[in-house]
Design a protein around this motif. Structure first.
Motif, PDB file in Angstrom:
ATOM      1  N   SER A   1      -3.096   5.576 -10.114  1.00 47.66           N
ATOM      2  CA  SER A   1      -2.237   4.989  -9.085  1.00 47.66           C
ATOM      3  C   SER A   1      -2.416   5.759  -7.794  1.00 47.66           C
ATOM      4  O   SER A   1      -2.352   7.000  -7.773  1.00 47.66           O
ATOM      5  CB  SER A   1      -0.773   5.051  -9.537  1.00 47.66           C
ATOM      6  OG  SER A   1       0.111   5.018  -8.443  1.00 47.66           O
TER       7      SER A   1
ATOM      8  N   GLU B   1      -4.360  -3.345  -2.864  1.00 42.83           N
ATOM      9  CA  GLU B   1      -3.039  -2.878  -2.441  1.00 42.83           C
ATOM     10  C   GLU B   1      -2.904  -2.756  -0.926  1.00 42.83           C
ATOM     11  O   GLU B   1      -1.804  -2.916  -0.393  1.00 42.83           O
ATOM     12  CB  GLU B   1      -2.736  -1.520  -3.088  1.00 42.83           C
ATOM     13  CG  GLU B   1      -2.500  -1.608  -4.585  1.00 42.83           C
ATOM     14  CD  GLU B   1      -2.055  -0.280  -5.172  1.00 42.83           C
ATOM     15  OE1 GLU B   1      -2.359   0.771  -4.561  1.00 42.83           O
ATOM     16  OE2 GLU B   1      -1.415  -0.285  -6.230  1.00 42.83           O
ATOM     17  N   TYR B   2      -3.992  -2.492  -0.223  1.00 43.47           N
ATOM     18  CA  TYR B   2      -3.858  -2.149   1.193  1.00 43.47           C
ATOM     19  C   TYR B   2      -4.593  -3.093   2.155  1.00 43.47           C
ATOM     20  O   TYR B   2      -4.316  -3.057   3.354  1.00 43.47           O
ATOM     21  CB  TYR B   2      -4.357  -0.713   1.425  1.00 43.47           C
ATOM     22  CG  TYR B   2      -3.496   0.299   0.712  1.00 43.47           C
ATOM     23  CD1 TYR B   2      -2.329   0.794   1.301  1.00 43.47           C
ATOM     24  CD2 TYR B   2      -3.808   0.720  -0.576  1.00 43.47           C
ATOM     25  CE1 TYR B   2      -1.528   1.697   0.639  1.00 43.47           C
ATOM     26  CE2 TYR B   2      -3.002   1.628  -1.247  1.00 43.47           C
ATOM     27  CZ  TYR B   2      -1.853   2.110  -0.636  1.00 43.47           C
ATOM     28  OH  TYR B   2      -1.045   2.993  -1.300  1.00 43.47           O
TER      29      TYR B   2
END
Length: 299
Positions: free
Chosen positions: A223, A103-104
């Motif tokens: 999450s 995600e990052y």
């Protein structure tokens, strides 16, 4: 050709219907049955347990299904490598990444890789560390990037980047008012943590065990955003990667809890099957990771 029979068997197991399998493969239904019969003869085992309602895959059938998937994947990769022989880097590259990386960090890596190799078709698969290790083993992804550790003997592990983690809380949390904290200030806290199989969760539990911290309780959320939102509401503390919390800390929605004499670091690793390492596109990706990783400190 045995490869056709394996392809028929895999399709049949996934579709669970002889007629639909024949339609998808553009062959006759008797051909589907003949392929299955030939495989049962070759391996001297019953692959399907048939009944009036359909069929069930036998235990040996399940073994063959898993290996057949790998064989078919390797065959497609061989075709691709031959087609892209020498210096023409093209075709598909599937990168699996655990959640923090996926995600990052991965988006920037993939965009930069795409600039260097515009004919490469890139695909990302994101899951937790445990899921990505399994995907690499089954050749469902070409290469995996994980934040946790693995003792899996079927994959090779190459460290490529160092990551720093921080304890975090809401600005209104009692611990946020303290300029310096010791690790003992984290006694009896309520922890917001990732799900089982996550490298971040495993790291947090390692710290809790090592420092003999008692916990008031745990809330599991699979999450990063869910964890951050919960912590921002003042509901407990957490431990997350610097890359995950950077924006919220800058905006003042979260605070890092500075623990005296404690720097929490871990290694991001690339994992790959020894067979897949010989694939040209995987070799390109490995070389890129070792020389061009830009987020966090490099190994």
């Amino acid at each position: 050709m045995h490869l056709d029979a394996l392809r028929t068997f895999v399709t049949l197991v996934e579709i669970k219907n002889f007629t639909k399998t024949a339609d998808k493969l553009l062959i006759s239904q008797p051909s589907v049955s003949l392929h299955i019969k030939n495989l049962e003869t070759i391996f001297d085992t019953q692959l399907l347990d048939r009944s009036k309602k359909g069929f069930q895959v036998t235990p040996t059938g399940d073994i063959l299904y898993q290996r057949a998937k790998q064989i078919l994947t390797m065959f497609e990769h061989a075709k691709q490598e031959i087609a892209t022989h020498h210096h023409n880097v093209s075709g598909k590259l599937t990168v699996g990444a655990s959640l923090t990386i996926g995600e990052y960090i991965l988006p920037t890596l993939l965009m930069d890789l795409q600039k260097h190799y515009p004919n490469l078709i890139l695909e990302a698969v994101i899951g937790n560390t445990e899921e990505i290790v399994e995907a690499v083993k089954l050749f469902q992804v070409d290469i995996g990037l994980i934040e946790g550790q693995t003792n899996e003997t079927e994959v090779e592990v190459y460290p490529f980047m160092e990551d720093e983690l921080f304890f975090i809380a809401a600005p209104t949390h009692l611990l946020a008012a303290k300029e310096k904290l010791s690790i003992k200030n984290l006694q009896n806290q309520f922890w917001i943590t990732r799900e089982e199989g996550s490298g971040t969760r495993e790291y947090l539990y390692h710290v809790i065990r090592k420092e003999a911290l008692k916990a008031k309780g745990f809330l599991t959320i699979n999450s990063h955003q869910g964890i951050k939102e919960t912590v921002m509401q003042g509901q407990g503390v957490s431990l997350l990667s610097q890359s995950v919390i950077k924006r919220e800390v800058t905006d003042g929605h979260l605070v890092q809890l500075p623990i005296k004499d404690r720097q929490l670091t871990r290694t991001f690793s690339c994992i790959v099957s020894p067979i897949m390492k010989e694939k040209k596109n995987v070799e390109i990706c490995l070389n890129y990771l070792f020389h061009h990783a830009t987020s966090s400190r490099q190994i």
